[in-house]
Design a protein around this motif. Structure first.
Motif, PDB file in Angstrom:
ATOM      1  N   ASN A   1      15.859 -15.204 -12.065  1.00  0.00           N
ATOM      2  CA  ASN A   1      14.953 -15.171 -13.213  1.00  0.00           C
ATOM      3  C   ASN A   1      15.351 -14.084 -14.195  1.00  0.00           C
ATOM      4  OD1 ASN A   1      13.435 -17.264 -12.198  1.00  0.00           O
ATOM      5  ND2 ASN A   1      11.917 -15.931 -11.220  1.00  0.00           N
ATOM      6  N   SER A   2      15.772 -12.945 -13.648  1.00  0.00           N
ATOM      7  CA  SER A   2      16.209 -11.827 -14.491  1.00  0.00           C
ATOM      8  C   SER A   2      17.456 -12.200 -15.290  1.00  0.00           C
ATOM      9  CB  SER A   2      16.489 -10.604 -13.619  1.00  0.00           C
ATOM     10  OG  SER A   2      16.942  -9.526 -14.399  1.00  0.00           O
ATOM     11  N   THR A   3      18.375 -12.917 -14.653  1.00  0.00           N
ATOM     12  CA  THR A   3      19.600 -13.346 -15.329  1.00  0.00           C
ATOM     13  C   THR A   3      19.290 -14.332 -16.447  1.00  0.00           C
ATOM     14  OG1 THR A   3      20.887 -13.056 -13.303  1.00  0.00           O
ATOM     15  CG2 THR A   3      21.851 -14.443 -15.018  1.00  0.00           C
ATOM     16  N   VAL A   4      18.397 -15.279 -16.153  1.00  0.00           N
ATOM     17  CA  VAL A   4      17.998 -16.272 -17.163  1.00  0.00           C
ATOM     18  C   VAL A   4      17.323 -15.576 -18.345  1.00  0.00           C
ATOM     19  CG1 VAL A   4      16.449 -18.216 -17.635  1.00  0.00           C
ATOM     20  CG2 VAL A   4      17.781 -18.167 -15.527  1.00  0.00           C
ATOM     21  N   LYS A   5      16.473 -14.608 -18.054  1.00  0.00           N
ATOM     22  CA  LYS A   5      15.777 -13.857 -19.103  1.00  0.00           C
ATOM     23  C   LYS A   5      16.781 -13.106 -19.981  1.00  0.00           C
ATOM     24  CE  LYS A   5      12.212 -10.302 -19.720  1.00  0.00           C
ATOM     25  NZ  LYS A   5      11.292  -9.364 -19.027  1.00  0.00           N
ATOM     26  N   TYR A   6      17.755 -12.466 -19.329  1.00  0.00           N
ATOM     27  CA  TYR A   6      18.774 -11.723 -20.077  1.00  0.00           C
ATOM     28  C   TYR A   6      19.599 -12.658 -20.959  1.00  0.00           C
ATOM     29  CZ  TYR A   6      23.155  -9.402 -21.146  1.00  0.00           C
ATOM     30  OH  TYR A   6      24.253  -8.922 -21.809  1.00  0.00           O
ATOM     31  N   MET A   7      20.037 -13.779 -20.387  1.00  0.00           N
ATOM     32  CA  MET A   7      20.861 -14.725 -21.138  1.00  0.00           C
ATOM     33  C   MET A   7      20.089 -15.300 -22.322  1.00  0.00           C
ATOM     34  SD  MET A   7      23.794 -14.558 -19.785  1.00  0.00           S
ATOM     35  CE  MET A   7      24.577 -15.897 -20.671  1.00  0.00           C
TER      36      MET A   7
ATOM     37  N   ALA B   1      22.532  -3.430 -33.004  1.00  0.00           N
ATOM     38  CA  ALA B   1      21.805  -2.220 -32.613  1.00  0.00           C
ATOM     39  C   ALA B   1      20.632  -2.545 -31.687  1.00  0.00           C
ATOM     40  CB  ALA B   1      21.303  -1.484 -33.852  1.00  0.00           C
ATOM     41  N   ILE B   2      19.879  -3.592 -32.033  1.00  0.00           N
ATOM     42  CA  ILE B   2      18.725  -3.982 -31.212  1.00  0.00           C
ATOM     43  C   ILE B   2      19.172  -4.324 -29.793  1.00  0.00           C
ATOM     44  CG2 ILE B   2      16.915  -5.720 -30.901  1.00  0.00           C
ATOM     45  CD1 ILE B   2      16.826  -5.926 -34.001  1.00  0.00           C
ATOM     46  N   GLY B   3      20.206  -5.148 -29.681  1.00  0.00           N
ATOM     47  CA  GLY B   3      20.701  -5.534 -28.364  1.00  0.00           C
ATOM     48  C   GLY B   3      21.243  -4.366 -27.574  1.00  0.00           C
ATOM     49  N   ALA B   4      21.973  -3.490 -28.257  1.00  0.00           N
ATOM     50  CA  ALA B   4      22.559  -2.329 -27.588  1.00  0.00           C
ATOM     51  C   ALA B   4      21.480  -1.379 -27.068  1.00  0.00           C
ATOM     52  CB  ALA B   4      23.493  -1.592 -28.547  1.00  0.00           C
ATOM     53  N   ILE B   5      20.421  -1.196 -27.853  1.00  0.00           N
ATOM     54  CA  ILE B   5      19.346  -0.279 -27.472  1.00  0.00           C
ATOM     55  C   ILE B   5      18.508  -0.845 -26.333  1.00  0.00           C
ATOM     56  CG2 ILE B   5      17.213   0.829 -28.253  1.00  0.00           C
ATOM     57  CD1 ILE B   5      18.520   0.896 -31.094  1.00  0.00           C
ATOM     58  N   VAL B   6      18.128  -2.109 -26.469  1.00  0.00           N
ATOM     59  CA  VAL B   6      17.201  -2.716 -25.515  1.00  0.00           C
ATOM     60  C   VAL B   6      17.896  -3.209 -24.247  1.00  0.00           C
ATOM     61  CG1 VAL B   6      15.525  -4.573 -25.169  1.00  0.00           C
ATOM     62  CG2 VAL B   6      15.619  -3.379 -27.369  1.00  0.00           C
ATOM     63  N   LEU B   7      19.101  -3.783 -24.402  1.00  0.00           N
ATOM     64  CA  LEU B   7      19.768  -4.434 -23.270  1.00  0.00           C
ATOM     65  C   LEU B   7      21.014  -3.704 -22.766  1.00  0.00           C
ATOM     66  CD1 LEU B   7      19.428  -8.114 -24.547  1.00  0.00           C
ATOM     67  CD2 LEU B   7      17.985  -6.940 -22.874  1.00  0.00           C
ATOM     68  N   GLY B   8      21.437  -2.651 -23.455  1.00  0.00           N
ATOM     69  CA  GLY B   8      22.518  -1.830 -22.932  1.00  0.00           C
ATOM     70  C   GLY B   8      23.875  -1.989 -23.612  1.00  0.00           C
ATOM     71  N   PRO B   9      24.829  -1.131 -23.230  1.00  0.00           N
ATOM     72  CA  PRO B   9      26.158  -1.089 -23.859  1.00  0.00           C
ATOM     73  C   PRO B   9      26.937  -2.399 -23.797  1.00  0.00           C
ATOM     74  CG  PRO B   9      25.808   0.877 -22.526  1.00  0.00           C
ATOM     75  CD  PRO B   9      24.674  -0.052 -22.230  1.00  0.00           C
ATOM     76  N   LEU B  10      26.883  -3.098 -22.657  1.00  0.00           N
ATOM     77  CA  LEU B  10      27.629  -4.355 -22.536  1.00  0.00           C
ATOM     78  C   LEU B  10      27.124  -5.381 -23.547  1.00  0.00           C
ATOM     79  CD1 LEU B  10      29.701  -6.178 -21.182  1.00  0.00           C
ATOM     80  CD2 LEU B  10      27.970  -6.768 -19.461  1.00  0.00           C
ATOM     81  N   THR B  11      25.814  -5.476 -23.681  1.00  0.00           N
ATOM     82  CA  THR B  11      25.231  -6.392 -24.668  1.00  0.00           C
ATOM     83  C   THR B  11      25.630  -5.971 -26.070  1.00  0.00           C
ATOM     84  OG1 THR B  11      23.342  -6.779 -23.219  1.00  0.00           O
ATOM     85  CG2 THR B  11      23.082  -7.388 -25.530  1.00  0.00           C
TER      86      THR B  11
END
Length: 201
Positions: free
Chosen positions: A5-11, A47-57
């Protein structure tokens, strides 16, 4: 099941941010032509993705930004990168894609670092500010590294009255860079803060 579920949410979140980048490009908000450069607001979703979801995103979203920029070079939509492409396709790919992926990754690292030392909301806006600043430094820095001595860049230097690479960057970026920085810091920071609050609930 929880990990799935976490993976689906992230994707889903990643796909939405990529979709935002593509829509911004299609409606003309992603890259606005200003002289030889394009004022880019695609740093906002990065910036939004990097802040909320991390460096890889951040790196992935930066790479998407870069691919959009490289597409403009291929199609001639950008005079500057289109000219660079005719000089060196490899350096142009690095300029458009690699520097933007690095920008997103570094923005994520800065956001992660600030989260550990700052507990107030200013960290969102400072982190968001890092994206356009890094984009300008890395993009313009690589232009100076790979293309500064080309006839095209030297003609720009002559037109601007720039006598060295630093002056060239300052004169070429100018007010445009300031507008990008303010917009990304305010919009990106506010959106990242709001999304982060919702995710953590």
């Amino acid at each position: 099941m929880k990990q799935s579920n976490s993976t689906v949410k992230y994707m889903t979140q990643l796909a939405l941010l990529i979709a935002v980048q593509i829509v911004m490009k299609l409606i003309g908000l992603g890259m606005v032509p200003v002289g030889p450069l394009k004022m880019s607001f695609l740093t906002v979703p990065v910036a939004i993705g990097a802040i909320v979801l991390g460096p890889l995103t951040g790196a992935i979203l930066g790479g998407v930004f870069g691919l959009i920029s490289f597409y403009d070079a291929l199609t001639g939509a950008s005079v500057m990168t289109g000219t660079f492409l005719s000089i060196s396709p490899v350096h142009t790919f690095i300029l458009c894609v690699v520097t933007r992926a690095l920008m997103g990754w570094l923005t994520g690292l800065i956001a992660s670092g600030l989260q550990k030392v700052m507990k107030n909301n200013f960290r969102y806006f400072i982190s968001a500010l890092a994206a356009p600043l890094l984009n300008t430094v890395l993009f313009m820095g690589y232009i100076c590294l790979a293309f500064y001595h080309t006839d095209y860049v030297q003609s720009l230097c002559t037109a601007l009255g720039a006598t060295n690479p630093i002056m060239f960057i300052i004169l070429l970026v100018g007010v445009q860079g300031l507008i990008e920085a303010i917009a990304c810091s305010l919009v990106g920071g506010a959106c990242a803060k709001g999304i982060d609050v919702v995710i953590k609930k």
